[in-house]
Design an enzyme around this catalytic site. Sequence first.
Site, PDB file in Angstrom:
ATOM      1  N   GLU A  27       0.809  -1.232   0.000  1.00 57.27           N
ATOM      2  CA  GLU A  27       0.000   0.000   0.000  1.00 57.27           C
ATOM      3  C   GLU A  27       0.838   1.277   0.000  1.00 57.27           C
ATOM      4  O   GLU A  27       0.611   2.182   0.804  1.00 57.27           O
ATOM      5  CB  GLU A  27      -0.951  -0.016   1.198  1.00 57.27           C
ATOM      6  CG  GLU A  27      -1.856  -1.237   1.189  1.00 57.27           C
ATOM      7  CD  GLU A  27      -2.745  -1.343   2.424  1.00 57.27           C
ATOM      8  OE1 GLU A  27      -2.680  -0.476   3.306  1.00 57.27           O
ATOM      9  OE2 GLU A  27      -3.521  -2.318   2.502  1.00 57.27           O
TER      10      GLU A  27
ATOM     11  N   GLU B 170      -6.374 -10.581  -1.161  1.00 51.52           N
ATOM     12  CA  GLU B 170      -7.179 -10.328   0.046  1.00 51.52           C
ATOM     13  C   GLU B 170      -8.657 -10.258  -0.323  1.00 51.52           C
ATOM     14  O   GLU B 170      -9.398  -9.412   0.190  1.00 51.52           O
ATOM     15  CB  GLU B 170      -6.737  -9.040   0.731  1.00 51.52           C
ATOM     16  CG  GLU B 170      -5.267  -9.010   1.105  1.00 51.52           C
ATOM     17  CD  GLU B 170      -4.841  -7.728   1.805  1.00 51.52           C
ATOM     18  OE1 GLU B 170      -5.707  -6.956   2.267  1.00 51.52           O
ATOM     19  OE2 GLU B 170      -3.625  -7.491   1.891  1.00 51.52           O
TER      20      GLU B 170
ATOM     21  N   ASN C 254       1.999  -5.234  -3.115  1.00 51.95           N
ATOM     22  CA  ASN C 254       0.587  -5.521  -2.828  1.00 51.95           C
ATOM     23  C   ASN C 254      -0.162  -4.222  -2.548  1.00 51.95           C
ATOM     24  O   ASN C 254       0.332  -3.363  -1.802  1.00 51.95           O
ATOM     25  CB  ASN C 254       0.530  -6.428  -1.578  1.00 51.95           C
ATOM     26  CG  ASN C 254      -0.837  -6.993  -1.306  1.00 51.95           C
ATOM     27  OD1 ASN C 254      -1.458  -7.563  -2.195  1.00 51.95           O
ATOM     28  ND2 ASN C 254      -1.326  -6.852  -0.076  1.00 51.95           N
TER      29      ASN C 254
ATOM     30  N   ASP D 209     -12.408 -10.099  -0.707  1.00 54.96           N
ATOM     31  CA  ASP D 209     -13.700 -10.173  -0.022  1.00 54.96           C
ATOM     32  C   ASP D 209     -14.665  -9.254  -0.755  1.00 54.96           C
ATOM     33  O   ASP D 209     -14.251  -8.260  -1.363  1.00 54.96           O
ATOM     34  CB  ASP D 209     -13.615  -9.886   1.482  1.00 54.96           C
ATOM     35  CG  ASP D 209     -12.918  -8.597   1.855  1.00 54.96           C
ATOM     36  OD1 ASP D 209     -12.814  -7.689   1.007  1.00 54.96           O
ATOM     37  OD2 ASP D 209     -12.480  -8.483   3.013  1.00 54.96           O
TER      38      ASP D 209
ATOM     39  N   HIS E 141     -10.647  -5.897  -2.333  1.00 56.03           N
ATOM     40  CA  HIS E 141     -11.698  -5.678  -1.334  1.00 56.03           C
ATOM     41  C   HIS E 141     -12.838  -4.928  -2.028  1.00 56.03           C
ATOM     42  O   HIS E 141     -12.686  -3.756  -2.374  1.00 56.03           O
ATOM     43  CB  HIS E 141     -11.168  -4.829  -0.174  1.00 56.03           C
ATOM     44  CG  HIS E 141     -10.099  -5.499   0.624  1.00 56.03           C
ATOM     45  ND1 HIS E 141     -10.343  -6.612   1.396  1.00 56.03           N
ATOM     46  CD2 HIS E 141      -8.777  -5.222   0.786  1.00 56.03           C
ATOM     47  CE1 HIS E 141      -9.223  -6.980   2.006  1.00 56.03           C
ATOM     48  NE2 HIS E 141      -8.255  -6.169   1.640  1.00 56.03           N
TER      49      HIS E 141
HETATM   50  O1  G3I Z   1      -5.692  -7.978  19.101  1.00 56.17           O
HETATM   51  C1  G3I Z   1      -6.177  -6.713  19.564  1.00 56.17           C
HETATM   52  C2  G3I Z   1      -7.009  -6.890  20.801  1.00 56.17           C
HETATM   53  O2  G3I Z   1      -6.213  -7.393  21.839  1.00 56.17           O
HETATM   54  C3  G3I Z   1      -7.603  -5.541  21.164  1.00 56.17           C
HETATM   55  O3  G3I Z   1      -8.472  -5.697  22.230  1.00 56.17           O
HETATM   56  C4  G3I Z   1      -8.365  -4.934  20.002  1.00 56.17           C
HETATM   57  C5  G3I Z   1      -8.895  -3.546  20.310  1.00 56.17           C
HETATM   58  O4  G3I Z   1      -9.014  -2.745  19.177  1.00 56.17           O
HETATM   59  O5  G3I Z   1      -7.496  -4.834  18.893  1.00 56.17           O
HETATM   60  C6  G3I Z   1      -6.984  -6.075  18.474  1.00 56.17           C
HETATM   61  O6  G3I Z   1      -6.155  -5.853  17.397  1.00 56.17           O
HETATM   62  C7  G3I Z   1      -6.787  -5.569  16.148  1.00 56.17           C
HETATM   63  C8  G3I Z   1      -6.300  -6.574  15.114  1.00 56.17           C
HETATM   64  O7  G3I Z   1      -6.848  -6.279  13.853  1.00 56.17           O
HETATM   65  C9  G3I Z   1      -6.666  -8.014  15.468  1.00 56.17           C
HETATM   66  O8  G3I Z   1      -8.035  -8.151  15.446  1.00 56.17           O
HETATM   67  C10 G3I Z   1      -6.451  -4.164  15.715  1.00 56.17           C
HETATM   68  O9  G3I Z   1      -7.045  -3.234  16.615  1.00 56.17           O
HETATM   69  C11 G3I Z   1      -6.961  -3.928  14.324  1.00 56.17           C
HETATM   70  O10 G3I Z   1      -6.483  -2.663  13.865  1.00 56.17           O
HETATM   71  C12 G3I Z   1      -6.463  -4.993  13.382  1.00 56.17           C
HETATM   72  O11 G3I Z   1      -7.043  -4.783  12.118  1.00 56.17           O
HETATM   73  C13 G3I Z   1      -6.389  -5.386  11.042  1.00 56.17           C
HETATM   74  C14 G3I Z   1      -6.098  -4.356   9.985  1.00 56.17           C
HETATM   75  O12 G3I Z   1      -5.498  -4.981   8.862  1.00 56.17           O
HETATM   76  C15 G3I Z   1      -5.150  -3.282  10.493  1.00 56.17           C
HETATM   77  O13 G3I Z   1      -4.732  -2.444   9.464  1.00 56.17           O
HETATM   78  C16 G3I Z   1      -7.310  -6.471  10.475  1.00 56.17           C
HETATM   79  O14 G3I Z   1      -7.435  -7.529  11.424  1.00 56.17           O
HETATM   80  C17 G3I Z   1      -6.711  -7.013   9.179  1.00 56.17           C
HETATM   81  O15 G3I Z   1      -7.657  -7.844   8.546  1.00 56.17           O
HETATM   82  C18 G3I Z   1      -6.388  -5.867   8.257  1.00 56.17           C
HETATM   83  O16 G3I Z   1      -5.784  -6.396   7.102  1.00 56.17           O
HETATM   84  C19 G3I Z   1      -5.452  -5.457   6.069  1.00 56.17           C
HETATM   85  C20 G3I Z   1      -4.230  -5.981   5.382  1.00 56.17           C
HETATM   86  O17 G3I Z   1      -3.200  -6.201   6.295  1.00 56.17           O
HETATM   87  C21 G3I Z   1      -3.764  -5.019   4.289  1.00 56.17           C
HETATM   88  N1  G3I Z   1      -4.847  -4.717   3.361  1.00 56.17           N
HETATM   89  C22 G3I Z   1      -6.088  -4.285   3.996  1.00 56.17           C
HETATM   90  C23 G3I Z   1      -6.562  -5.294   5.027  1.00 56.17           C
HETATM   91  C24 G3I Z   1      -7.897  -4.914   5.573  1.00 56.17           C
HETATM   92  O18 G3I Z   1      -7.848  -3.729   6.292  1.00 56.17           O
END
Ligand code: G3I
Length: 468
Positions: A171, A278, A213, A280, A249
């Site tokens: 990105e 990715e 990516n 969806d 996405h």
């Molecule tokens: O694990 C913590 C948890 O302990 C806490 O209580 C909670 C509170 O907010 O956060 C949890 O962590 C989160 C994590 O996902 C696991 O669920 C983060 O806040 C959250 O920001 C994170 O989001 C991820 C996101 O990337 C961050 O940019 C998504 O799971 C993940 O699917 C997403 O993936 C991205 C790719 O890497 C790049 N392309 C876009 C894609 C979708 O956004």
Amino acid sequence: MSSSAVRDRGSARVRPGRRAALVSATVGTVAAGMVLALATAASAGTTLATSAAEKGRYFGTAVAANKLSDSTYVGILNREFNMVTPENEMKWDATEPSQGQFNYTSADRIVSHAQANGMRIRGHALAWHSQQPGWAQNLSGSALRSAMVNHVTQVATHYRGKIHSWDVVNEAFADGGSGARRDSNLQRTGNDWIEVAFRTARTADPGAKLCYNDYNTDGQNAKSNAVYAMVSDFKARGVPIDCVGFQSHFNSASPVPSDYQANLQRFANLGLDVQITELDIEGSGTAQATSYANVTKACLAVSRCTGISVWGIRDTDSWRASGTPLLFDGNGNKKAAYTATLDALNGGTTPPTTTPTTTPPTTAPPTTPPPGTGCAASLSLQTWTGGFVATVRVTAGSSGTNGWTATLTLPAGTAVTNAWNAQNSGTTGTVRFTNVGYNGQLTAGQSTEFGFQGAGTPPSGTPSCAAS
Ligand code: G3I
């Protein structure tokens, strides 16, 4: 997962040669239409992984380490997928929470699960403006550049030989019509930060495919044009890049573009692989199913589109769960989108042209399918002082294969240190490499690749190949 389940994911129900015999023996006693129906049914995979494998592709998903104790989740994962992408566990904040202190616990859990179940791994992501640890967010200039190089080196080295493809940079371009790089602390270290990351990753893990990516690059637009220009420049200057990932996405505000396939094709025409990384699609019912089918057909129509990964398993696992964007509902049931995707995989016809792993390619001879039964193998190498990565391409003969074994004799003093996409027996002398669960079944003329890393002098000559 049991070993029989591993075998089932990749094994043939009826190998192509046996289908032919069955058809000819039955003609005259059964109506021809019934025979054709039998032959067609026998060639259709029954899971995403087996169907994609029959087309020479992988089918993957994002995996979260903390869900590997959920039996429904793991059951679907092991049955349907042969590629995994750690959803968050390989990102900078997860792997280097304090500078110089690396933590691979969660990522290793996913890698171990994948390896134990014959799945490959997409590494995600080495250098990205987002999900940086706090200490990196506070760095700039040469300190940040050095930290990035060290991070890429350490993580890619830790997983050396285990990763099919790395999202080296994620990105890095701005949304909208500017075609500019995204402003970030990494970008402000100098415009060359992306190629530095790629060169560093190649040195650390020469056997992994290295990908750029991004999202909103799925059709032709200012952003994808800018990525296209960067990749063209990298190819022209020999910056090591092997693949471009299209996140894909989609939702009603950002549907599958009408030129999706054409856009994949123009990147493939630059001489690299393209991957849907990715996927969806928010929605439900027929409309969602149709979009999934269209994406799948587009990949199958582009010979260098080597695989599709969805961004989660059940709708409830998704980063945008309210949009119900995935192939399984919250209970793990197959949705219409699943059936449409599987049908599209089974209807696809274009075998991929597999690619050499390295840039620049080494000897990578095309493998000529043997005229009769059996299989043929060819060898390409990337070498350095004291070691090498070998990529072996196995191509099925006219009867296809249910399984295969490629055999190589290593020079004295040379040893295999690890292998991927095949199981080796022995590490020195004459070494036999046998297919793993998902890549044993090849239709006539179809190819698959496996690799291994070695210490010492690389082998020479053509590997022998035996089909079962
Ligand atoms: O694990 C913590 C948890 O302990 C806490 O209580 C909670 C509170 O907010 O956060 C949890 O962590 C989160 C994590 O996902 C696991 O669920 C983060 O806040 C959250 O920001 C994170 O989001 C991820 C996101 O990337 C961050 O940019 C998504 O799971 C993940 O699917 C997403 O993936 C991205 C790719 O890497 C790049 N392309 C876009 C894609 C979708 O956004």
